[in-house]
Every structure is written in structure tokens, then in C-alpha cells.
Design a protein around this motif. Structure first.
Motif, PDB file in Angstrom:
ATOM      1  N   ASP A  40       5.718  -9.603  -9.365  1.00  0.00           N
ATOM      2  CA  ASP A  40       4.642  -9.541  -8.385  1.00  0.00           C
ATOM      3  C   ASP A  40       4.989  -8.575  -7.259  1.00  0.00           C
ATOM      4  O   ASP A  40       4.203  -7.720  -6.870  1.00  0.00           O
ATOM      5  CB  ASP A  40       4.468 -10.952  -7.819  1.00  0.00           C
ATOM      6  N   LEU A  41       6.228  -8.739  -6.786  1.00  0.00           N
ATOM      7  CA  LEU A  41       6.692  -7.909  -5.670  1.00  0.00           C
ATOM      8  C   LEU A  41       6.743  -6.439  -6.097  1.00  0.00           C
ATOM      9  O   LEU A  41       6.302  -5.536  -5.365  1.00  0.00           O
ATOM     10  CB  LEU A  41       8.072  -8.394  -5.227  1.00  0.00           C
ATOM     11  N   ALA A  55       4.989  -4.989  -8.415  1.00  0.00           N
ATOM     12  CA  ALA A  55       3.628  -4.474  -8.567  1.00  0.00           C
ATOM     13  C   ALA A  55       3.006  -4.186  -7.197  1.00  0.00           C
ATOM     14  O   ALA A  55       2.335  -3.168  -7.004  1.00  0.00           O
ATOM     15  CB  ALA A  55       2.777  -5.489  -9.330  1.00  0.00           C
ATOM     16  N   GLU A  56       3.267  -5.083  -6.258  1.00  0.00           N
ATOM     17  CA  GLU A  56       2.674  -4.932  -4.935  1.00  0.00           C
ATOM     18  C   GLU A  56       3.167  -3.644  -4.281  1.00  0.00           C
ATOM     19  O   GLU A  56       2.382  -2.854  -3.745  1.00  0.00           O
ATOM     20  CB  GLU A  56       3.035  -6.149  -4.078  1.00  0.00           C
ATOM     21  N   ALA A 107       1.192   3.896  -4.690  1.00  0.00           N
ATOM     22  CA  ALA A 107       0.137   4.620  -5.405  1.00  0.00           C
ATOM     23  C   ALA A 107      -1.008   4.972  -4.461  1.00  0.00           C
ATOM     24  O   ALA A 107      -1.501   6.110  -4.448  1.00  0.00           O
ATOM     25  CB  ALA A 107      -0.360   3.766  -6.573  1.00  0.00           C
ATOM     26  N   ILE A 108      -1.366   3.966  -3.623  1.00  0.00           N
ATOM     27  CA  ILE A 108      -2.462   4.205  -2.680  1.00  0.00           C
ATOM     28  C   ILE A 108      -2.084   5.317  -1.707  1.00  0.00           C
ATOM     29  O   ILE A 108      -2.870   6.229  -1.424  1.00  0.00           O
ATOM     30  CB  ILE A 108      -2.811   2.910  -1.929  1.00  0.00           C
ATOM     31  N   GLU A 109      -0.842   5.273  -1.239  1.00  0.00           N
ATOM     32  CA  GLU A 109      -0.378   6.289  -0.302  1.00  0.00           C
ATOM     33  C   GLU A 109      -0.386   7.668  -0.971  1.00  0.00           C
ATOM     34  O   GLU A 109      -0.781   8.675  -0.376  1.00  0.00           O
ATOM     35  CB  GLU A 109       1.047   5.925   0.178  1.00  0.00           C
ATOM     36  N   ARG A 110       0.035   7.655  -2.267  1.00  0.00           N
ATOM     37  CA  ARG A 110       0.032   8.923  -3.026  1.00  0.00           C
ATOM     38  C   ARG A 110      -1.386   9.479  -3.110  1.00  0.00           C
ATOM     39  O   ARG A 110      -1.640  10.645  -2.843  1.00  0.00           O
ATOM     40  CB  ARG A 110       0.566   8.669  -4.434  1.00  0.00           C
ATOM     41  N   ASP A 111      -2.333   8.586  -3.478  1.00  0.00           N
ATOM     42  CA  ASP A 111      -3.725   9.013  -3.616  1.00  0.00           C
ATOM     43  C   ASP A 111      -4.212   9.659  -2.316  1.00  0.00           C
ATOM     44  O   ASP A 111      -4.832  10.713  -2.312  1.00  0.00           O
ATOM     45  CB  ASP A 111      -4.623   7.809  -3.935  1.00  0.00           C
ATOM     46  N   ALA A 165       1.787  -0.603  -6.026  1.00  0.00           N
ATOM     47  CA  ALA A 165       0.397  -0.359  -5.630  1.00  0.00           C
ATOM     48  C   ALA A 165       0.332   0.358  -4.286  1.00  0.00           C
ATOM     49  O   ALA A 165      -0.412   1.313  -4.083  1.00  0.00           O
ATOM     50  CB  ALA A 165      -0.356  -1.686  -5.558  1.00  0.00           C
ATOM     51  N   HIS A 166       1.180  -0.101  -3.356  1.00  0.00           N
ATOM     52  CA  HIS A 166       1.220   0.499  -2.028  1.00  0.00           C
ATOM     53  C   HIS A 166       1.562   1.993  -2.126  1.00  0.00           C
ATOM     54  O   HIS A 166       0.878   2.835  -1.553  1.00  0.00           O
ATOM     55  CB  HIS A 166       2.260  -0.211  -1.163  1.00  0.00           C
ATOM     56  N   PHE A 205       7.789   5.133   2.936  1.00  0.00           N
ATOM     57  CA  PHE A 205       8.076   3.716   2.670  1.00  0.00           C
ATOM     58  C   PHE A 205       9.521   3.362   3.017  1.00  0.00           C
ATOM     59  O   PHE A 205       9.815   2.284   3.483  1.00  0.00           O
ATOM     60  CB  PHE A 205       7.809   3.390   1.200  1.00  0.00           C
TER      61      PHE A 205
END
Lengths: 114, 870
Positions: free
Chosen positions: B8-9, B11-12, B18-22, B15-16, B42
Motif C-alpha cells: 500500500d505504502l 503504491a501510494e 507519478a502525479i508529480e512527473r505528470d 502514485a505521488h 520527494f
């Protein structure tokens, strides 16, 4: 930007996270961005230390989490404020106001000399 | 660590990023740039995860898991080290656990009776009479006086030992037990497992034909059949009705719990009502009844003693007791008394194993320090990568506690093995052996010891984590070396204490077994022949039986002599009385001579190898009252008379008792123990006076055990209902009499040997490590002209200096500690200089061996290789 960056006071990050979640569930990245933008980039959230804060708040049952989909279609973990979190936020807010007032009173003479 | 939460950790955080990359791409970065920027922003993912785990609050558990797994990996990489460490600890912990089982069973566990802290024993003593006994039981009239008047206790019970021939249930056997007051079992709070206890009315002559039997006898002789109730048992030919079976393990008044003062009642099998006859109730001089009382709640031992004392004083006015001054009353708690028998012995053993455990700890600490030195590189890297010192320290402590837990687990297994064979190693007379077993408390103790030792020996290396040396990645460990040297000194010192103690016990034992016993035990077989059946009530019948038996045994080929005596030496039985010497005054109580009395057949001295020093042995037909006395008796009764044959004395002081004329003088026999200075001894012909329980002693020309079957056959031929009991070669009787000491000596010697082995390993480890560290220096010295001899001396000197320091400290410590052994030593002082010197030499020699090997290796160093050595 980084020159004006402020270090978070111990515990302030927790309060800001709670405040940010007041208007609805957000994922970690959005929380960080929101804090930065609301403070007009004065406050820089260290992304690495955001998650420990989130996990700490979740353990204290002040926030709860669940998986969802972000604006740009990424699976992300969303956090929302619990009733208890709301209560804590109110308490922290008034404490913060008192604190700011107290600090301001102490700092006033210095400002008058400017 | 919870794998779901971990995923879970991951993945979390992913995701963070990935969003920053986007977002970064949206801002116009290339994917590559976007990823770097996101990662930079990060910071350390690993650190964030660690902090998250910590925030979740389960961090310590996760880290413990990590530490444990890491520790296991390091152990697997160093199997030799792990094996040596675990084995050392297992040795120390198993010995400690086994001995703690004894401490627990004998000293800590309550006696198996109701409210055992309210049970007291009542006895008397007389310091003025030379009884040679610490405590005597009480007399029947005194007992009755107390039972009628005492208010401080709920009840007073009493018992006296008995033995019977049990016939009619297979081969005749001799069973032992006690005559007890009907209230004894109720007072102890023990009920029969089958049937009922004694009724008050059964405690009188004529109605006392009932018995309770032990669980063991019930199972062994009656197949645990409940039809035993109401059955008649033939005891010495008299029928008794079985009314109940006592529960398993009930042994009162067995050797351990009952504390009879008459010698050992090993394992009572039968109980009958005391039922004192009218004559017995009047015997003022017969100190035969062991009294035990249950105090009322809240009544202390002191108050009970005061009351019993006052009543006794009231009672004895004008009686026999009053005439003979110096009587004192002894009231003591039963559990104190039981424990006091072995408290010192058990605690001495416990002290010995505690030393052994400490030595094992020092050894393992040493191993860990040596390893820490080898791992200092690893530690420096981990510190540099951001591991906290606290974290490293915890890691090291986890490792050492794991080692000690492994050692503890192995140790408990070893200990249960030891306890399994304990009963066959321990002397049979060891009281309450069955109480020595593993229980929850013992296991808890083993666990606590394991964890504590782990922390103890892990502390030194763990504290190193706080030394700046690591942070600097230093290769130098001067301080560490000093710690290790100090540990070796401590180890040597502790070993010397143990070795000195063991040597004292060994010397004492050697002195003891070399003490002339007054008889020659070789090639003698003995057996007890209880002539207690009604057919032998007439003493002439007993004489006739013995005469016939001895004649037929002497006729057997290989028999040199056969004789009989009522109480064999070293069997714990005795018959003591005061005597009156003809013409000597008897007014000073403290000067009244005491003697042991024995009845013998004529050939007894020859059979036992007791030398007649003057006069003659006894004959088969002695007309006049005669006796043979021991040399001590002759010296004490007729001081200054070189040959008192022809002099007269008598047993007791009654005017109507006839005087006995001394016809011969024999050597003193150590009848009460090889370590007990013999009392004056008197032998009378069995034709004048005898006891239904006679023991046969047969001297043979070769191995006496080969004749046992033939002797048994003769006994059966004369009377098939006479059991031959306690058949033993005399050597075995002697060995049994010292078996307690031998057992203690062996245990301590084994502990000392283990300590020596551990010290050897410890010294070897430190010296070879330090020699290896000095390889460069040694190479340089040799390059500059030092000879191998010099190198040898250099390394040896370092090791022997440590050993010498340890020996000096250890000798001082031993000198301070060995006085606790005083009670166990015979013929050797607790500060015996010879023993101290030998112990120190043994240790120094061991140290020399331990240093010599690394020294020789160092001396063989090739200077060229050594100079290149880093």
C-alpha cells in the motif's frame, strides 16, 4: 523561492493537513500542492515528510484513507477528515491563533524599529 | 512487517511520484527530467517509508523483525562463531537451570501439605550430655502432657518408625513405615486416595489392627487393585486390615519430609496407628516419638516454643528429665527444617553454576568483541549511510539476545536431559529428589537467565556503537583490546575460584575415603535378616537360627568367615546409651560417658576384618556377662590404664543392671560415617542380648557377590519366610555412605572442568586475535633481527601476564569465598595452601597451552608476508 521558504514548526504540518482536508478528500500530492499554493509558495512541503504525517494522523484516527482516482486518472490514496479530526482542527486553530498573537506581541517592538 | 500495508505504502508513494512527473511534463520537461525532478523533490523514498512505518507505531516490531532476520543472516555467515557462542551459553544455562530446579524443588516450592508454614516439629536436645546428636524426639508422657494442655496449636501428632516383614504376597519383603497418631494425616491435610484414614478409636492397643499402604506398595505388590481394601496383610506374621491407600508421592515421614531422628526411613510403605501400650505410655526415658504440631492461625513459632517450654518445665519437675540438667526444647518450622538440610549444599552448587555462567558470558562477550572488530567496517558503512547509533546498538543487542536464547533453548534441553539421569547419578539417600523437576518457574528462570545473559554479554560490544572510533571508520581498537583483556582476566579469576573450590572438595573426598574405617570392606557381603515373625519372638529361637545359618554359610566353599551384628557400620542406625564405670563417680552430668552398643556373633570381627588389639574375641558360649570395647572406649572409660581387660562397667546406671567384664579391646569402627570421629563402642555376645534385626556379614576369598545366591538358598532352606534384605557388598555400603559427598564433589568438579575449558578458549581467542593484529609489528621486529624465540616470548608474555593477573585476583577471591565450603570439607582447611597452589598452577598451565599455540604461529611469521599484511 527557496530563500523565502519557511521551516515548519513542529506539529504545524499536521494542522495544515487537517485544514486542507476541511473542504473535501484529497490525495497526498494534492494536499502538498494545495498547502503550497494557498500559502502562495511561501510554505514548501517536503514531500518525503508529508506521508509520515499522513500516516501519523491516520493512526490517531483524525483522518481516514481510501483508494480513488486522481484528476489525471492515476490511482491514488485519498485522505478525508474524520469527525474527530474536525474537532481537533478547531482546537488547534484557536491554539494557533493564540500562539500567533503571542508571538506577534513579542515581535512588535522589533517591527517598530524598522 | 505487514506485506499488505507495505505494498500500500509503495503504491501510494509511487502514485505521488507519478502525479508529480505528470505535472512536470505538463510544465514542459522531458520525461527524463520530469522523473529526476520528482525524485529530487520527494527526497529519500526509503527514509520516507521508514518514517511512515514509525508513524504507524509498528516500527519497533518491524525493526525487530528486520534485526532478527539480519541477525540470522550474520549467524549463517559465521557458523563457527555462532556454534561456539551458542554452545558456551548452552553449557552455562543448562547447568544453571538444572541446579535451579534443585533450588526450586528443595528450597522454594512449599511442602505438599495444607498450610505448611503452620507445621512445626518439637524435639529436645541436651548440650551437656555427649549425645552426638543435634536433636532427640520426645517421650510418650511428655507428648501426652502437651496434647492435653497446649493451646497454641490446633493439634499435635506423633510417629515412630517401624519395619515389618510382609509375607503372603509373593516373596517375603521388608517394608518400612511408621506408627502414627490417628490425627497425623488430618494435621498434614492429606487424604488417602482410596479408602479412609485412621479413626481416633483405632489409636489404642487392641483396636489398632489396621494399616494404610503407600501408592507404590499398592501398585508394586497388589497391581493397583482396589480390592485391596479390607484385605488382610501379614506383617511380621500378624494380620492387619488394609483400610486405605495413600496418594502417589506421599512420603511422610520419609527421609526428606519427616526428618526422623532415628536414621533414614527411606520411602515409607505402611502406616499403622501409634496405639501406645500402657507400658509405653510410662516410659520417661524413651525419647522415641517425633512430634509435629499444627499451630493455630496467627500463632508464631516463638509463642509455641514458650508454651511448650513452660509446659515441659512444669511436667519434668521431679522426673528423670529434671535430674539430668541441660535439657532444651527445640521447636522449628517443618519447612525451615527440611530446607536447612540441603540449603547450603544446594546454594553452594548454585553459586558454582552462577560462576560458570558468568565465565560463559565473559567468553561470549569476548567472541562478540572480536567479531565487532572484524565488523567495524560494516558498522562504519552503516553509520555513514545514516543508520542511527541507537539502531546499531539495538541490532547488536538483538544479535546477542538471539544467541543467548538459542543457547537457552539448547540449555533447557540439556538440563532436562541432565534431570532425567539425575536420579540415577544422585545418591539414593538424597531426600526429596522427586521434587527436583522442571516446572513453569524453572522454565521462566531459564528464559530470564537467557535474556539477561544476552544483554549482559551483548552490552560491551553494543556500547562500542557509541564510541566515536566507529564513526571515523577507525581500524584501531585499543580500548576494545583493553576490554577484551579485562574480560580474560575476569574469566581466569572466576575459573580459579571454581577450580579451587572443586580441588578442596576433591582433596577432602580423597582424605575421607583414605580414612581407616576400622574394618576391611573388601570381599565382604552383607544382608539384613529381620527375625520379626511371631516364631522368633523367643530370643533363643533367633540364636538358633543364626547359629545354624552361620554354620552352613561357613561351610560354603570360598567363605573365610561369617558373622552377624545387629547394626552394621555406615547404615545410619545406632543404639546409644550412657554407661557407668565401676568405681568411677557419676555426679557430673556432662562427664557421663556415652557408648554405642552392638550385639555380635563370635566370628563378626573376623568377617569384618576388625583387629582385636588386646584380650580375646567373643566365644560362642559366654557364661558370664562380658563385653569387648573399642580403643576409644578403653581410653575414655579407664584413662591411664594401658590394658583395661578385666575391668567392669555397665549400661545405664540402674543398680540392678549387672556389670560387664571387659575381655578384649578392638579397633575403633567409623560406624556413623567415615567423617565422624568414632564414639566409644561396646560389643556384647548375641547369646546374651539380641535384636530381631541382625545383619549377616560374610568374608570370602574372591568376589563376594558370587556367593549371594548360595547364601540366599541357605536362608530359604532354614526358613523360607525370612527375607534377605539390603543385600550389599560392604564396599558398596562404604561407597553409599560417602555418595552425597561424592556427588557434590563430582558436580563441582565438572563445573570447574567446564570453567577451565571456557577459560582456555577465552585466552586462546584473545591472544591469537591480538597476535594477528600485531602481525605487522611482529614482521617489522623480525625484519629488524628479532628471532622466532623473541616473538614467541613476546606473545607468551602478553598472555601469561593476563593469566597471572587473573590468578592473583582469583586467588584472593577464592580465599574470600571458600569458607562457605567449610561445612563440606573433611580433613582439609578451606585455606589449604597446597590446594590453592595446585589450582593456580593448573590454571597457569592451561593458560600457557592457550597462549603457546598463537605464539608459535606468530613466531613462524614470514617477515615479508607480515609487512605486506594490512
Amino acid at each position: 523561492m527557496s530563500d523565502e521558504r519557511l521551516e515548519f514548526l513542529q506539529g504545524t504540518l499536521d494542522m495544515l493537513v487537517l485544514r486542507t482536508l476541511l473542504f473535501g478528500p484529497l490525495h497526498g500530492h494534492a494536499i502538498a500542492t494545495s498547502i503550497e499554493q494557498t500559502s502562495r509558495d511561501v510554505l514548501q512541503v517536503d514531500h518525503g515528510s508529508l506521508y509520515p504525517a499522513l500516516h501519523r494522523l491516520e493512526r490517531q484516527k483524525l483522518i481516514a484513507s481510501g483508494w480513488g482516482v486522481s484528476d489525471n486518472n492515476r490511482r491514488a490514496k485519498f485522505y478525508r477528515l474524520t469527525a474527530e479530526g474536525r474537532k481537533r482542527l478547531n482546537a488547534e486553530s484557536s491554539k494557533w491563533a493564540q500562539f500567533v498573537e503571542a508571538v506577534a506581541r513579542i515581535m512588535r517592538p522589533a517591527r517598530e524599529e524598522d | 512487517m505487514n506485506p499488505d500495508r507495505e505494498r500500500d505504502l509503495d503504491a501510494e508513494i509511487e502514485a505521488h511520484l507519478a502525479i508529480e512527473r505528470d505535472r512536470n511534463v505538463e510544465r514542459g520537461m522531458t520525461p527524463e527530467e520530469a522523473r529526476y525532478a520528482a525524485a529530487r523533490k520527494f527526497g529519500s523514498v526509503a527514509l520516507a517509508k521508514e518514517s511512515c512505518r514509525e508513524a504507524r507505531g509498528l516500527a519497533w516490531l518491524d525493526r525487530l523483525g528486520q534485526d532478527v532476520r539480519y541477525a540470522f543472516r550474520t549467524f549463517r555467515r559465521a557458523p563457527g562463531f555462532t556454534a561456539v557462542a551458542v554452545l558456551s551459553l548452552a553449557l552455562g544455562i543448562s547447568a544453571t537451570t538444572a541446579i535451579f530446579s534443585a533450588v526450586n524443588g528443595l528450597l522454594l516450592r512449599p511442602l505438599p501439605y495444607r498450610d505448611p508454614d503452620r507445621l512445626v516439629t518439637i524435639g529436645v536436645t541436651n548440650r551437656k550430655l555427649q549425645l552426638g546428636l543435634d536433636e532427640l524426639p520426645v517421650t510418650a508422657p511428655l507428648l501426652r502432657y502437651w496434647r492435653e494442655r497446649a493451646t497454641s496449636c490446633e493439634a499435635i501428632a506423633a510417629f515412630t518408625p517401624i519395619a515389618y516383614n510382609l509375607t503372603g504376597a509373593g516373596d517375603p519383603v521388608r517394608i518400612r513405615g511408621a506408627r502414627v497418631t490417628a490425627n497425623l494425616f488430618g494435621l498434614l491435610g492429606v487424604k488417602p486416595q482410596l479408602g479412609r484414614g485412621f479413626r481416633a478409636e483405632e489409636d489404642q492397643p487392641g483396636r489398632d489392627g489396621v494399616v494404610l499402604i503407600s501408592d507404590l506398595l499398592w501398585k508394586r505388590s497388589f497391581g493397583a487393585n482396589s480390592a485391596i481394601l479390607g484385605r488382610k496383610l501379614l506383617l511380621d506374621g500378624v494380620p492387619f486390615t488394609v483400610i486405605g491407600v495413600m496418594p502417589p508421592g506421599f512420603q511422610y515421614p520419609g527421609n526428606g519430609d519427616g526428618l526422623t531422628l532415628f536414621g533414614p526411613v527411606e520411602r515409607p510403605d505402611v502406616w499403622k496407628p501409634l496405639a501406645l501400650s500402657t507400658e509405653e505410655q510410662q516410659e520417661h526415658g524413651n525419647f522415641t516419638y517425633q512430634a509435629i504440631a499444627r499451630l493455630k492461625p496467627g500463632v508464631g513459632v516463638e509463642r509455641a516454643r514458650a508454651e511448650f517450654g513452660a509446659l515441659a518445665e512444669q511436667y519434668v519437675k521431679g522426673t528423670f528429665l529434671d535430674i539430668q540438667f541441660g535439657w532444651e526444647l527445640l521447636v522449628s518450622r517443618l519447612d525451615d527444617k527440611v530446607a536447612s538440610r540441603f540449603r547450603t549444599a544446594v546454594l553452594v552448587l548454585f553459586g558454582a553454576v552462577a560462576l560458570l555462567l558468568l565465565i560463559a558470558c565473559a567468553n561470549v562477550a569476548n567472541l562478540l568483541l572480536a567479531r565487532a572488530a572484524r565488523r567495524s567496517g560494516e558498522m562504519a558503512v552503516r553509520l555513514a549511510l545514516g543508520a542511527g547509533r541507537l539502531r546499531l546498538m539495538r541490532q547488536l543487542l538483538t544479535e546477542s539476545v538471539l544467541l543467548s536464547l538459542a543457547g537457552g533453548a539448547l540449555g533447557v534441553m540439556l538440563a532436562s536431559g541432565i534431570l532425567g539421569v539425575f536420579p540415577s547419578l544422585a545418591p539414593a539417600s538424597t531426600p526429596r529428589l522427586e521434587a527436583v523437576a522442571m516446572d513453569v518457574r524453572v522454565l521462566a528462570f531459564a528464559l530470564a537467565v537467557s535474556v539477561c545473559t544476552g544483554l549482559l554479554f551483548g552490552l560491551a560490544p553494543a556500547l562500542e556503537a557509541f564510541r566515536p572510533a566507529w564513526g571515523a571508520g577507525s581500524k584501531h581498537g585499543g580500548r576494545r583490546t583493553r576490554t577484551r583483556q579485562a574480560l580474560v582476566v575476569v574469566e581466569v579469576a572466576l575459573s580459579l575460584v571454581l577450580i579451587t573450590g572443586a580441588s578442596l572438595l576433591i582433596k577432602s573426598f580423597v582424605v575421607l575415603v583414605q580414612t581407616p574405617a576400622g574394618f576391611r570392606a573388601e570381599n565382604v557381603v552383607t544382608m539384613l535378616l529381620p527375625l520379626t515373625a511371631p516364631a522368633y519372638r523367643d530370643f533363643v529361637k533367633r540364636v538358633l537360627f543364626m547359629r545354624e545359618l552361620i554354620a552352613s554359610v561357613e561351610a560354603q566353599p570360598g567363605v573365610q568367615a561369617a558373622g552377624a551384628i545387629d547394626m552394621l557400620p555406615l547404615t545410619g542406625e545406632n543404639n546409644i546409651s550412657d554407661i557407668s564405670v565401676e568405681g568411677a563417680p557419676r555426679d557430673d552430668v556432662s562427664q557421663v560417658p556415652i557408648a554405642e552398643f552392638r550385639n555380635i556373633t563370635p566370628e563378626y570381627f573376623r568377617a569384618m576384618g576388625i583387629t582385636v588389639r588386646a584380650g580375646r574375641a567373643l566365644g560362642e558360649h559366654e557364661g558370664a556377662p562380658v563385653a569387648i570395647v573399642s580403643r576409644t572406649a578403653a581410653r575414655r572409660f579407664w584413662p591411664g590404664v594401658p590394658d583395661p581387660t578385666g575391668r567392669r562397667f555397665k549400661r545405664g546406671h540402674e543398680p540392678e543392671t549387672p556389670y560387664l567384664t571387659v575381655v578384649g579391646i578392638v579397633d575403633d569402627v567409623r560406624s556413623s560415617g567415615l567423617d565422624v570421629v568414632p564414639r566409644p563402642q561396646v560389643y556384647q555376645p548375641y547369646t546374651h542380648n539380641n535384636n530381631p534385626e541382625m545383619s549377616l556379614a560374610v568374608r570370602t576369598s574372591s568376589d563376594p557377590s558370587r556367593l549371594i545366591a548360595a547364601i540366599r538358598a541357605e536362608i530359604r532352606r532354614i526358613d523360607k519366610d525370612v527375607p534377605a534384605m539390603d543385600v550389599r557388598v560392604m564396599r558398596e555400603v562404604v561407597a553409599r555412605s560417602v555418595s552425597g559427598r561424592r556427588f557434590q564433589m563430582l558436580l563441582v568438579a565438572v563445573f570447574a572442568a567446564l570453567a577451565l575449558a571456557l577459560a582456555l578458549v577465552g585466552i586462546y581467542g584473545v591472544i591469537s586475535y591480538s597476535a594477528a593484529q600485531r602481525t605487522h609489528e611482529i614482521g617489522l621486529r623480525m625484519a629488524l633481527g628479532a628471532l622466532p624465540r623473541d616473538t614467541l616470548a613476546l606473545v607468551l608474555k602478553e598472555g601469561m601476564a593476563l593469566a597471572a593477573a587473573g590468578v592473583a585476583i582469583g586467588a584472593g577471591a577464592a580465599f574470600a569465598v571458600t569458607p562457605v565450603l567449610r561445612g563440606f570439607l573433611y580433613g582439609v582447611s578451606a585455606a589449604d595452601a597446597g590446594v590453592f597452589a595446585v589450582s593456580a598452577l593448573v590454571l597457569l598451565a592451561t593458560a600457557f597451552v592457550a597462549c603457546y599455540l598463537p605464539a608459535r604461529r606468530a613466531a613462524a611469521t614470514d617477515p615479508l608476508v607480515a609487512l605486506r599484511y594490512e
